[in-house]
Structures are given as structure tokens and as C-alpha cells.
Scaffold this motif. Structure first.
Motif, short mmCIF file in Angstrom:
data_model
loop_
_atom_site.label_atom_id
_atom_site.label_comp_id
_atom_site.label_asym_id
_atom_site.label_seq_id
_atom_site.Cartn_x
_atom_site.Cartn_y
_atom_site.Cartn_z
N ALA A 1 2.67 -3.31 6.01
CA ALA A 1 1.80 -2.21 5.60
C ALA A 1 1.22 -2.45 4.21
N ARG A 2 2.01 -2.99 3.30
CA ARG A 2 1.50 -3.27 1.95
C ARG A 2 0.47 -4.37 1.97
N ARG A 3 0.71 -5.45 2.73
CA ARG A 3 -0.27 -6.53 2.80
C ARG A 3 -1.58 -6.06 3.40
N LYS A 4 -1.48 -5.22 4.42
CA LYS A 4 -2.71 -4.73 5.06
C LYS A 4 -3.48 -3.79 4.15
N SER A 5 -2.76 -2.93 3.43
CA SER A 5 -3.45 -2.01 2.52
C SER A 5 -4.10 -2.74 1.35
N ASN A 6 -3.52 -3.87 0.93
CA ASN A 6 -4.10 -4.65 -0.16
C ASN A 6 -5.13 -5.67 0.32
N GLY A 7 -5.36 -5.74 1.62
CA GLY A 7 -6.31 -6.69 2.16
C GLY A 7 -5.82 -8.12 2.19
#
Length: 497
Positions: free
Chosen positions: A86-92
Motif C-alpha cells: 500500500a505504501r509503494r502504491k501510494s508513493n507511485g
């Protein structure tokens, strides 16, 4: 006359490492459990309500450590994986773009992810052959890649196969005595043969004065043979590390690795590895480039056959664009999905247990099967086998009924492992990563079915590397990425959980 039945040798006796602690809690959970019980008992001296108030948060914290999946992950491991995704996806960070029009400095097509900070070095072995060395700067690791052309198993006597397996086991056990060796991997890559090499070898040799019928036959062979053939490459990576804080000159490290290669190559040849030679920096870059963009495989083979090389640099071996999703990893002209080993075959197997998994599949563009090895030094091996032996004996004496039969089998396996280790055998932890690459995202479902069919014949249990497809894809490349070296949590703490 009496006839003796010919029996093919069987292999096995691998065992999943036992975690210290009580049941599924692990060492950390066991310490927390007994510490929590002490707190609850002290609180009960005040009142029952105080004991309940103290016990509720302890149960909520300790309880997830006892709930585990088939491959040994607890609730905290699964939560950490989902939170990280989720963090990687939110940060692109699940998107990647490189090249002159991207925002990345340099304008090169640098490999992404864990390979982004890798630097390519090149040295010369005692035979003056160039060999590439991948320097993982953030971990101070150095990887050497060896190209093998192993002898096939067809029309080979069972005794010869048994000798090869024994020599391979001896080669793996010798890795534990290699100073500074952190891990090794064997990557077997299969793909349909584009026919470039056959055309390059045959067509220029056809005489202009050849009869038309003979010329037509040779041209038809060149056109039709690749439809029924495949390309298979075998790579072996050896990753070395320097002790913490130690610094050495690059020339000194390359000279040290060059001297070690000859003994390792001789052992591979004796274990059925065929001709083995270190790969140059250009060849390593070509392998990684084709993995990210399978459509250029024919062009790479054509250039290599015509000019002896492509001139490809490591900084241009990555994809132009890549997108990571939960179930797949899209990169240039391919879409990949990766599976991780969860359970090795139970009982004994024959030498051909992985044949169906290693053979090329018609509906798959490329497939890589990576076996990861982590050698254990002799002192630690002795402690591990003795600990497993005591644990197996305790379980056998404390259980009854049908469970006792399995416990007795565990005792027999532990005793055999201890006896073999005492006689000089090595102890190695291993795992396996399988990457399947297809042409489009719509073919992923067909790849899942193909993978299930392949695993059915091997008696191996694997799970998709969902939410970490990009990292798992990198681990299956012959680039020396060792999963246990990439974690932020200390290894001892991970094993205790």
C-alpha cells in the motif's frame, strides 16, 4: 538363475528448519507468552478485573504469532506485506520509467528496483577471459555469474546420474568453506528458439552451386526446426560479501575472485555441468535485457552471431517502462508472474523430479527456474542438526497415536542428517523461485493453469508472490539478489519469529 531388479536411486531427507519456541509461537512469541502469563498472575493478585485488563492486550499482541500459513508466515508477516504494498502504491513506486525522456538522471535505461544501485565491474581470469562482477553497493556484495551447458539426462545410465548428484552435493558442501560466500543460485531459463543461430550457421554455408532440391531442403529445415525446438540456458551465481566495515580495492577483489573461479569451475564440470565459463559484463547485461524485453531476444542472438557481441552496457539493460500490480509485473514487451516455494516434496524423489518444471512450455514466452542456496558453516551446521535431533526426540516421546508415527519418521530423518553431518557432509538451506513470462496480461490466467499442471508432477507446493512481483522477478534473474540479504529486519530476529 536369479535376476536382480534394477532400482533407480532416490533422494530426499530435506527438512524445514525448526523454529525455537513453543509450538507455532516461535522464540519471540514464547518469551512474550511466558512474560504475559507472569504479568497476568501478578495482576490477578490485585483482582480478576485487573488480570483481564492486563491479559487482553497481551493476547491481542501474542495471538497473531500463533496463526501461521502453510509456508510458515504469521499474521504480522502478512500485514507487513500488505502495508508495504500500500505504501509503494501510494508513493507511485510501483511505476517505473527510464530513458532520455524520463525524470531519472543520466537518461539511461538502468535496471529498476534492487538492481538500480548495482555497478558492473569486469576482471580477467588466469586464462585472460573477461568476467563480469556485479557490485551491490548498498550491501557491499560482489556477484560472479557462470554460464553452464550441462549434460542432458537422456540416454544416461542411472549410475552416472547418481555420480552427478553426489558430485553436485559435494560442490554445494564446499561452498560452506568458501571465505565470504553469502549465497549461490542456479537459474535455468527456457524459451522457444527463434531460429536465429541455426539460420546464421546453415545459410552462409550453402554452396551457390548446390542442387535446387538440396538447397530447398536446407532452407525448409531452417524455417521449420525452430517451431519444435527451444533455447535453454543455465546460469550459476556466486555472491560474496566483505565483513562489516571492511574496505578493499576493486583490483584486489577482482584478482581474488579470478583465483577462486578455477576451482569452482572444475567442480561444476565434474557434477555434470558440462562446459562452464564465467560470463563477461556484456553477456550479463544481455541476459537481463532480454528478461525485461523478450521481444529483443532474436536481435541479441543475431548480433552476437554476426559480430560476436552487442556492445550492450549494464546501464542500458533495464526496461523503458514497468508496472507492478498485485498479481503480475508488466515490463516492456512481456508480462511476468512469479511463484515462491512453500513446501519441498515429502519423502524421497528421483533425479528427474524437476524435469517437467524445467522443460519448456509451448504457451510461455520465457520461463526461469531459480534455485537459491544458502550454505551454512560447519560450526553452525553441527548446532542446527543437534538441535533438530533433540527436538525430534522430544516430540516422539511426548506424542501418541497416529502423530507418533510421523514423529518417529522425524527422528529417523534427524538421526540420518546428524550422522551425515558428522561424517563431513554440508548443510545448505535452499528455496526456489519460478518466473513465467507471457506476451500480454490476458495470458496470465493461462500461465496460472500451466504452472499448476507443471507443479502437479513435481510434488512441490508454491504460492504466487503477490504484492511483491517486482522483487520476486529480480530474485529469479542471474544477478545475485539474495532474498535474505535484502530485509531490513535482522536475520536472527526473523528466525526467532
Amino acid at each position: 538363475m536369479s535376476t536382480e531388479a534394477i532400482k533407480s536411486p532416490t533422494y530426499g531427507n530435506w527438512r524445514r528448519p525448526r523454529k525455537a519456541g513453543l509450538g507455532a509461537f516461535g522464540l519471540v512469541g514464547t518469551i512474550g507468552l511466558f512474560g504475559g502469563l507472569v504479568i497476568i498472575l501478578l495482576s490477578s493478585l490485585i483482582s480478576i478485573k485487573a488480570a483481564l485488563i492486563a491479559g487482553t492486550p497481551i493476547a491481542l499482541v501474542i495471538g497473531p504469532l500463533a496463526i501461521r500459513t502453510q509456508d510458515g508466515r504469521n499474521v504480522y508477516n502478512i500485514m507487513a506485506l500488505r502495508i508495504g504494498w500500500a505504501r509503494r502504491k501510494s508513493n507511485g513506486q510501483h511505476l517505473y520509467a527510464s530513458g532520455p525522456l524520463s525524470a531519472r538522471p543520466g537518461g539511461r535505461f538502468r535496471p529498476p528496483g534492487m538492481l538500480s544501485k548495482v555497478v558492473m565491474l569486469e576482471g580477467r581470469d588466469p586464462f585472460d577471459r573477461p568476467f563480469g562482477v556485479l557490485h551491490h553497493r548498498y550491501r557491499n556484495l560482489y556477484t560472479v555469474v557462470i554460464l553452464c551447458e550441462p549434460d542432458g539426462g537422456s540416454l544416461v545410465d542411472p549410475d552416472q546420474v547418481d555420480i552427478w548428484v553426489a558430485m553436485w552435493g559435494d560442490w554445494l558442501s564446499r561452498l560452506a568453506h568458501e571465505p565470504g560466500l553469502r549465497g549461490a543460485s542456479v537459474v535455468v531459463e527456457t524459451a522457444p528458439d527463434p531460429g536465429t543461430r541455426l539460420a546464421t550457421e546453415v545459410l552462409p554455408r550453402i554452396s551457390p552451386d548446390a542442387p535446387p532440391a538440396a538447397r530447398a531442403v536446407m532452407e525448409e529445415v531452417v524455417d521449420t526446426y525452430p517451431d519444435a525446438s527451444s533455447e535453454m540456458n543455465t546460469y550459476i551465481t556466486l555472491t560474496y560479501g566483505l565483513p562489516g566495515g571492511q574496505k578493499r580495492a576493486t583490483d584486489e577483489i577482482l584478482a581474488d575472485l579470478a583465483l577462486r573461479l578455477q576451482g569452482l569451475l572444475a567442480g561444476l564440470i565434474g557434477a555434470g555441468g558440462g562446459s562452464a565459463e564465467p560470463m563477461s559484463a556484456e553477456r550479463i547485461a544481455e541476459v537481463v535485457r532480454v528478461a525485461y524485453d523478450p521481444a529483443v531476444a532474436a536481435d541479441v542472438l543475431d548480433l552476437r552471431a554476426q559480430y560476436g557481441g552487442t556492445g550492450l552496457d549494464w546501464l542500458d539493460a533495464g526496461p523503458a517502462a514497468a508496472i507492478e500490480s498485485v498479481e503480475a509485473y508488466q515490463h516492456d514487451s512481456g508480462v511476468s508472474r512469479t511463484w515462491l516455494l512453500t513446501l519441498a516434496p515429502r519423502g524421497t524423489v528421483r533425479a528427474s523430479v524437476l524435469r517437467s518444471l524445467l522443460d519448456p512450455a509451448p504457451s510461455i514466452r520465457r520461463k526461469r527456474v531459480a534455485l537459491l542456496y544458502r550454505p551454512i558453516d560447519p560450526a553452525t551446521s553441527a548446532k542446527i542438526v543437534e538441535s533438530d535431533r533433540r527436538s525430534a526426540q522430544f516430540m516422539a516421546t511426548s506424542t501418541r497415536g497416529m502423530v507418533r508415527a510421523r514423529a518417529a519418521s522425524e527422528v529417523s530423518a534427524a538421526e540420518q542428517t546428524a550422522a551425515e553431518e558428522a561424517s563431513g557432509a554440508g548443510l545448505v538451506e535452499f528455496s526456489m523461485v519460478v518466473t513465467v513470462t507471457v506476451d500480454s496480461l490476458a495470458e496470465i490466467q493461462d500461465a496460472n493453469v500451466t504452472m499448476r499442471n507443471l507443479l502437479g508432477a513435481t510434488r512441490i507446493a508454491m504460492r504466487p508472490a503477490d504484492r511483491m512481483q517486482a522483487a520476486a522477478f529480480t530474485c529469479a534473474l542471474p544477478a545475485g539478489i539474495l532474498p535474505w540479504e535484502q530485509t531490513m529486519m535482522p536475520q536472527q530476529l526473523q528466525e526467532a519469529m
